[in-house]
Design an enzyme around this catalytic site. Structure first.
Site, PDB file in Angstrom:
ATOM      1  CG  ASP A  22      -2.177   0.789   1.047  1.00  0.00           C
ATOM      2  OD1 ASP A  22      -3.260   0.193   1.063  1.00  0.00           O
ATOM      3  OD2 ASP A  22      -2.088   2.027   0.846  1.00  0.00           O
ATOM      4  NE  ARG A  63      -6.289   1.373   5.514  1.00  0.00           N
ATOM      5  CZ  ARG A  63      -7.354   1.458   4.752  1.00  0.00           C
ATOM      6  NH1 ARG A  63      -7.249   1.604   3.461  1.00  0.00           N
ATOM      7  NH2 ARG A  63      -8.554   1.433   5.280  1.00  0.00           N
ATOM      8  CD  GLU A 122     -14.264 -10.709  -1.668  1.00  0.00           C
ATOM      9  OE1 GLU A 122     -13.327 -11.325  -2.178  1.00  0.00           O
ATOM     10  OE2 GLU A 122     -15.242 -11.290  -1.140  1.00  0.00           O
ATOM     11  CE  LYS A 171     -19.115  -5.792  -5.263  1.00  0.00           C
ATOM     12  NZ  LYS A 171     -19.377  -6.459  -4.002  1.00  0.00           N
ATOM     13  CB  ALA A 208     -24.474  -8.280  -6.644  1.00  0.00           C
ATOM     14  CB  CYS A 233     -20.075  -0.937  -1.561  1.00  0.00           C
ATOM     15  SG  CYS A 233     -18.426  -1.522  -1.161  1.00  0.00           S
ATOM     16  CE  LYS A 265     -22.734  -5.008   8.075  1.00  0.00           C
ATOM     17  NZ  LYS A 265     -22.439  -6.017   7.038  1.00  0.00           N
ATOM     18  NE  ARG A 286     -14.681   2.955   3.667  1.00  0.00           N
ATOM     19  CZ  ARG A 286     -14.043   2.053   2.906  1.00  0.00           C
ATOM     20  NH1 ARG A 286     -13.368   2.451   1.848  1.00  0.00           N
ATOM     21  NH2 ARG A 286     -14.089   0.774   3.200  1.00  0.00           N
TER      22      ARG A 286
HETATM   23  P1  NAD Z   1      -9.854   1.097   0.997  1.00  0.00           P
HETATM   24  O1  NAD Z   1      -9.862   2.548   0.735  1.00  0.00           O
HETATM   25  O2  NAD Z   1     -10.099   0.584   2.388  1.00  0.00           O
HETATM   26  O3  NAD Z   1      -8.443   0.480   0.531  1.00  0.00           O
HETATM   27  C1  NAD Z   1      -7.827   0.778  -0.667  1.00  0.00           C
HETATM   28  C2  NAD Z   1      -6.321   0.919  -0.408  1.00  0.00           C
HETATM   29  O4  NAD Z   1      -5.643   1.033  -1.655  1.00  0.00           O
HETATM   30  C3  NAD Z   1      -5.941   2.167   0.390  1.00  0.00           C
HETATM   31  O5  NAD Z   1      -5.282   1.785   1.590  1.00  0.00           O
HETATM   32  C4  NAD Z   1      -5.033   2.960  -0.555  1.00  0.00           C
HETATM   33  O6  NAD Z   1      -3.985   3.637   0.107  1.00  0.00           O
HETATM   34  C5  NAD Z   1      -4.501   1.860  -1.452  1.00  0.00           C
HETATM   35  N1  NAD Z   1      -3.994   2.328  -2.744  1.00  0.00           N
HETATM   36  C6  NAD Z   1      -4.594   3.152  -3.637  1.00  0.00           C
HETATM   37  N2  NAD Z   1      -3.825   3.316  -4.720  1.00  0.00           N
HETATM   38  C7  NAD Z   1      -2.709   2.570  -4.524  1.00  0.00           C
HETATM   39  C8  NAD Z   1      -1.535   2.326  -5.303  1.00  0.00           C
HETATM   40  N3  NAD Z   1      -1.360   2.854  -6.521  1.00  0.00           N
HETATM   41  N4  NAD Z   1      -0.570   1.523  -4.779  1.00  0.00           N
HETATM   42  C9  NAD Z   1      -0.728   0.973  -3.551  1.00  0.00           C
HETATM   43  N5  NAD Z   1      -1.816   1.164  -2.784  1.00  0.00           N
HETATM   44  C10 NAD Z   1      -2.808   1.951  -3.264  1.00  0.00           C
HETATM   45  O7  NAD Z   1     -10.904   0.452   0.005  1.00  0.00           O
HETATM   46  P2  NAD Z   1     -11.697  -0.942   0.173  1.00  0.00           P
HETATM   47  O8  NAD Z   1     -12.890  -0.753   1.030  1.00  0.00           O
HETATM   48  O9  NAD Z   1     -10.712  -2.011   0.513  1.00  0.00           O
HETATM   49  O10 NAD Z   1     -12.222  -1.155  -1.308  1.00  0.00           O
HETATM   50  C11 NAD Z   1     -11.347  -1.510  -2.351  1.00  0.00           C
HETATM   51  C12 NAD Z   1     -12.175  -1.883  -3.569  1.00  0.00           C
HETATM   52  O11 NAD Z   1     -12.987  -3.042  -3.259  1.00  0.00           O
HETATM   53  C13 NAD Z   1     -13.162  -0.818  -4.033  1.00  0.00           C
HETATM   54  O12 NAD Z   1     -13.249  -0.861  -5.425  1.00  0.00           O
HETATM   55  C14 NAD Z   1     -14.482  -1.248  -3.408  1.00  0.00           C
HETATM   56  O13 NAD Z   1     -15.591  -0.798  -4.143  1.00  0.00           O
HETATM   57  C15 NAD Z   1     -14.382  -2.760  -3.492  1.00  0.00           C
HETATM   58  N6  NAD Z   1     -15.153  -3.493  -2.485  1.00  0.00           N
HETATM   59  C16 NAD Z   1     -15.243  -3.049  -1.203  1.00  0.00           C
HETATM   60  C17 NAD Z   1     -15.940  -3.786  -0.257  1.00  0.00           C
HETATM   61  C18 NAD Z   1     -16.057  -3.333   1.168  1.00  0.00           C
HETATM   62  O14 NAD Z   1     -16.824  -3.927   1.908  1.00  0.00           O
HETATM   63  N7  NAD Z   1     -15.329  -2.322   1.611  1.00  0.00           N
HETATM   64  C19 NAD Z   1     -16.549  -4.999  -0.624  1.00  0.00           C
HETATM   65  C20 NAD Z   1     -16.416  -5.426  -1.938  1.00  0.00           C
HETATM   66  C21 NAD Z   1     -15.724  -4.680  -2.862  1.00  0.00           C
HETATM   67  C1  UDX Z   2     -22.112  -4.455   0.740  1.00  0.00           C
HETATM   68  C2  UDX Z   2     -22.555  -5.766   0.062  1.00  0.00           C
HETATM   69  O1  UDX Z   2     -23.463  -6.464   0.906  1.00  0.00           O
HETATM   70  C3  UDX Z   2     -21.357  -6.635  -0.207  1.00  0.00           C
HETATM   71  O2  UDX Z   2     -21.747  -7.821  -0.901  1.00  0.00           O
HETATM   72  C4  UDX Z   2     -20.375  -5.860  -1.048  1.00  0.00           C
HETATM   73  O3  UDX Z   2     -19.254  -6.654  -1.318  1.00  0.00           O
HETATM   74  C5  UDX Z   2     -19.976  -4.559  -0.354  1.00  0.00           C
HETATM   75  O4  UDX Z   2     -21.157  -3.798  -0.061  1.00  0.00           O
HETATM   76  P1  UDX Z   2     -21.423  -3.757   3.185  1.00  0.00           P
HETATM   77  O5  UDX Z   2     -21.678  -2.384   2.687  1.00  0.00           O
HETATM   78  O6  UDX Z   2     -20.126  -4.054   3.844  1.00  0.00           O
HETATM   79  O7  UDX Z   2     -21.551  -4.805   1.996  1.00  0.00           O
HETATM   80  O8  UDX Z   2     -22.575  -4.183   4.231  1.00  0.00           O
HETATM   81  P2  UDX Z   2     -24.098  -4.632   4.043  1.00  0.00           P
HETATM   82  O9  UDX Z   2     -24.364  -5.698   5.015  1.00  0.00           O
HETATM   83  O10 UDX Z   2     -24.458  -4.886   2.650  1.00  0.00           O
HETATM   84  O11 UDX Z   2     -24.886  -3.334   4.563  1.00  0.00           O
HETATM   85  C6  UDX Z   2     -24.908  -2.128   3.823  1.00  0.00           C
HETATM   86  C7  UDX Z   2     -25.800  -1.126   4.518  1.00  0.00           C
HETATM   87  O12 UDX Z   2     -27.169  -1.519   4.432  1.00  0.00           O
HETATM   88  C8  UDX Z   2     -25.509  -0.964   6.017  1.00  0.00           C
HETATM   89  O13 UDX Z   2     -25.589   0.391   6.373  1.00  0.00           O
HETATM   90  C9  UDX Z   2     -26.609  -1.763   6.681  1.00  0.00           C
HETATM   91  O14 UDX Z   2     -26.905  -1.316   7.983  1.00  0.00           O
HETATM   92  C10 UDX Z   2     -27.760  -1.521   5.723  1.00  0.00           C
HETATM   93  N1  UDX Z   2     -28.781  -2.579   5.778  1.00  0.00           N
HETATM   94  C11 UDX Z   2     -28.473  -3.849   5.388  1.00  0.00           C
HETATM   95  C12 UDX Z   2     -30.055  -2.273   6.237  1.00  0.00           C
HETATM   96  O15 UDX Z   2     -30.343  -1.125   6.592  1.00  0.00           O
HETATM   97  N2  UDX Z   2     -30.992  -3.269   6.257  1.00  0.00           N
HETATM   98  C13 UDX Z   2     -30.728  -4.543   5.882  1.00  0.00           C
HETATM   99  O16 UDX Z   2     -31.623  -5.396   5.940  1.00  0.00           O
HETATM  100  C14 UDX Z   2     -29.422  -4.848   5.433  1.00  0.00           C
END
Ligand code: NAD
Ligand code: UDX
Length: 468
Positions: A37, A42, A171, A226, A229, A282, A345, A352
């Site tokens: 990273d 971090r 993911e 993705k 979904a 997301c 949650k 975020r």
């Molecule tokens: P995040 O902001 O927590 O992490 C991303 C990391 O990437 C940061 O720490 C940042 O410093 C690093 N980064 C950015 N550019 C870089 C580079 N050029 N070289 C090295 N490091 C670099 O984000 P996240 O929540 O992990 O999400 C990442 C991706 O996964 C997004 O596209 C998001 O939509 C997707 N996603 C997130 C979730 C979730 O629940 N948070 C679930 C499924 C998919």
């Molecule tokens: C979501 C998707 O579920 C996951 O598959 C994807 O990879 C990333 O985005 P996340 O945002 O981490 O995951 O949590 P999720 O459980 O989906 O909840 C999202 C928001 O909806 C939260 O604020 C939660 O409190 C709210 N929620 C969820 C409700 O208000 N009611 C519900 O019944 C379910």
């Protein structure tokens, strides 16, 4: 034909990169997994000996980190070295909504993805498999491929072109359940054109995921699945929230309605909890991106349909704010409100797009004094989220508390905004004695024992409850 993978590099040590790579390392001891990273702080936190200081809180994560870290899982800021030695590179960087320029407010900002592709192009070896783990607009693999096409083995004029393959492997983990979602996924999706690369990635997952759960398709279907979904999940939340308002008007009860409709197999019982609207990094950004893509292809009706899902989400937060102000005699200025929960949650420290953050900002604008308690979000994070940098010290109306008891002392109201387990069985008798009368409970997640709170003289409003 099989391609053996020995070293993985994941670009991005965030909420996805960290837990995902930890679970891969835990299940594939023969693999070396390096997570890199640009954010040095971090990385330092991921390497902290004190596991309570890991940058992310997820149930079950610290146990895996203590098993694998410095054995076959490494966190590092040395991006170049780790790219040079990897057989497979995951791109797991942030893809937030653009704030400036063309598509601002809707399109995903792909500058971190592009930077990653350029680094791979420059430093990775020929034959490296590049895996999109970030959520990306459909056809991003084309952009990555185009950047990679220009890479050469060396700077010399006659140097050979390096060859890469790109896969999409979105993911689906949800925060707070990340480890169990990763260990036991509903499905693993792999999109790509090159069978050898698809098999190489599939062989990693096969170490702990059954073959029937691994679904392969083309790149565009995988990228788009993705986004779709997430849109459908968010739509369920907006749908149930819209009906929560109707229940309140008609004397019905949203919890029973959710149970009744969820018994229909075609509807299903999950994701029907009414609340303060969806948060998290997301849903909003992915729907905005979908809207942008639909508009780009001239599908106005489709984009306005999905816009409504976002509109209902903001409307739900605003109407909860109005309920609080109206019930408290039309003003909350100088009144103390105990806020239970700041994370978006339960079981995460992620704030975020947290509904709690949005609602707290508005409560502060109304002049309320807030006493916020969240079991996992740090005081620094709460302050950072509520105040911009310039006014960070203007927090006279903000108290950050270490317990529910600390927060309720002399409070006029309790507002439950995150569904942490410890808020489900509160001691209403004790709490009622600590609050100022007339006292209120606003249970936006509908998790409390309303009757017990009422029995101790507390007025109650709960999302989707029409009868008390
Ligand atoms: P995040 O902001 O927590 O992490 C991303 C990391 O990437 C940061 O720490 C940042 O410093 C690093 N980064 C950015 N550019 C870089 C580079 N050029 N070289 C090295 N490091 C670099 O984000 P996240 O929540 O992990 O999400 C990442 C991706 O996964 C997004 O596209 C998001 O939509 C997707 N996603 C997130 C979730 C979730 O629940 N948070 C679930 C499924 C998919
Ligand atoms: C979501 C998707 O579920 C996951 O598959 C994807 O990879 C990333 O985005 P996340 O945002 O981490 O995951 O949590 P999720 O459980 O989906 O909840 C999202 C928001 O909806 C939260 O604020 C939660 O409190 C709210 N929620 C969820 C409700 O208000 N009611 C519900 O019944 C379910």
């Amino acid at each position: 034909m099989n391609r053996e993978i020995k070293k993985i590099c994941c670009i991005g040590a965030g909420f996805v990169g960290g837990p995902t790579m930890a679970v891969i390392a835990d299940n594939c001891p023969e693999l070396q997994v390096n997570v890199v990273d640009i954010n040095k702080e971090r990385i330092a936190n991921w390497n902290n000996k004190d596991l309570s200081k890991l940058p992310i809180y997820e149930p079950g994560l610290k146990e895996i980190i203590s098993r694998c870290r410095d054995t076959n899982l490494f966190f590092s800021s040395d991006i170049i070295k780790n790219l040079k030695s990897a057989d497979m590179v995951f791109i797991s960087v942030n893809t937030p909504t653009k704030t400036k320029g063309i598509g601002a407010g809707q399109a995903s900002d792909l500058k971190w993805v592009e930077a990653s592709a350029r680094q791979i192009s420059k430093y990775s070896r020929t034959g490296t498999i590049v895996v999109e783990k970030s959520t990306l607009p459909v056809k991003t693999a084309q952009t990555i491929n185009t950047i990679l096409k220009y890479s050469k083995e060396s700077d010399s004029k006659n140097a050979k072109e390096k060859k890469f393959t790109v896969l999409s492997n979105p993911e689906f983990l949800s925060e707070g359940n990340a480890i169990s979602d990763l260990v036991n996924p509903d499905r693993v999706l792999i999109g790509g054109e090159d069978e050898i690369s698809i098999n190489a990635l599939m062989n990693i997952y096969l170490k702990w995921v059954k073959k029937e759960k691994i679904f392969t398709t083309d790149l565009w279907s995988s990228e788009l699945s993705k986004l779709i979904a997430n849109a459908l999940l968010a739509q369920r939340v907006s749908s149930i929230n819209s009906f929560s308002a109707l229940c309140e008007k008609t004397g019905a009860n949203i919890k029973d309605v959710s149970l009744a409709i969820g018994l229909d197999k075609r509807i299903g019982k999950y994701f029907l909890n009414a609340g303060p609207g969806f948060g998290g990094s997301c849903f909003k950004k992915d729907i905005l991106n979908l809207i942008y893509i639909c508009n780009h292809y001239g599908l106005k009706e489709v984009s306005s349909y999905w816009q409504k899902v976002l509109d209902i989400n903001s409307w739900q937060q605003n109407r909860i704010l109005s309920e609080i102000v109206n019930k408290m005699f039309g003003t909350i200025a100088d009144k103390k409100l105990a806020i239970f929960g700041f994370a978006f949650k339960a079981n995460t420290n992620d704030t975020r797009e947290s509904p709690s953050m949005h609602i707290c900002k508005k409560l502060l604008e109304e002049g309320a004094k807030l006493a916020i308690y969240d079991p996992k979000v740090s005081p620094e994070q709460i302050k950072k989220d509520l105040f911009d940098k310039k006014s960070i010290n203007k927090d006279d109306n903000l108290q950050i508390c270490v317990s529910t008891k600390d927060a309720v002392l002399d409070a006029d109201a309790i507002v439950i905004l995150t569904e942490w387990d410890e808020f489900k069985n509160l001691q209403w008798k004790k709490i009622s004695l600590l609050m100022r009368s007339p006292s209120w409970l606003f249970d936006t997640r509908s998790i409390c024992n309303i009757e017990e709170a009422q029995n101790h003289g507390i007025n109650v409003w709960s999302t989707g409850f029409g009868k008390y």
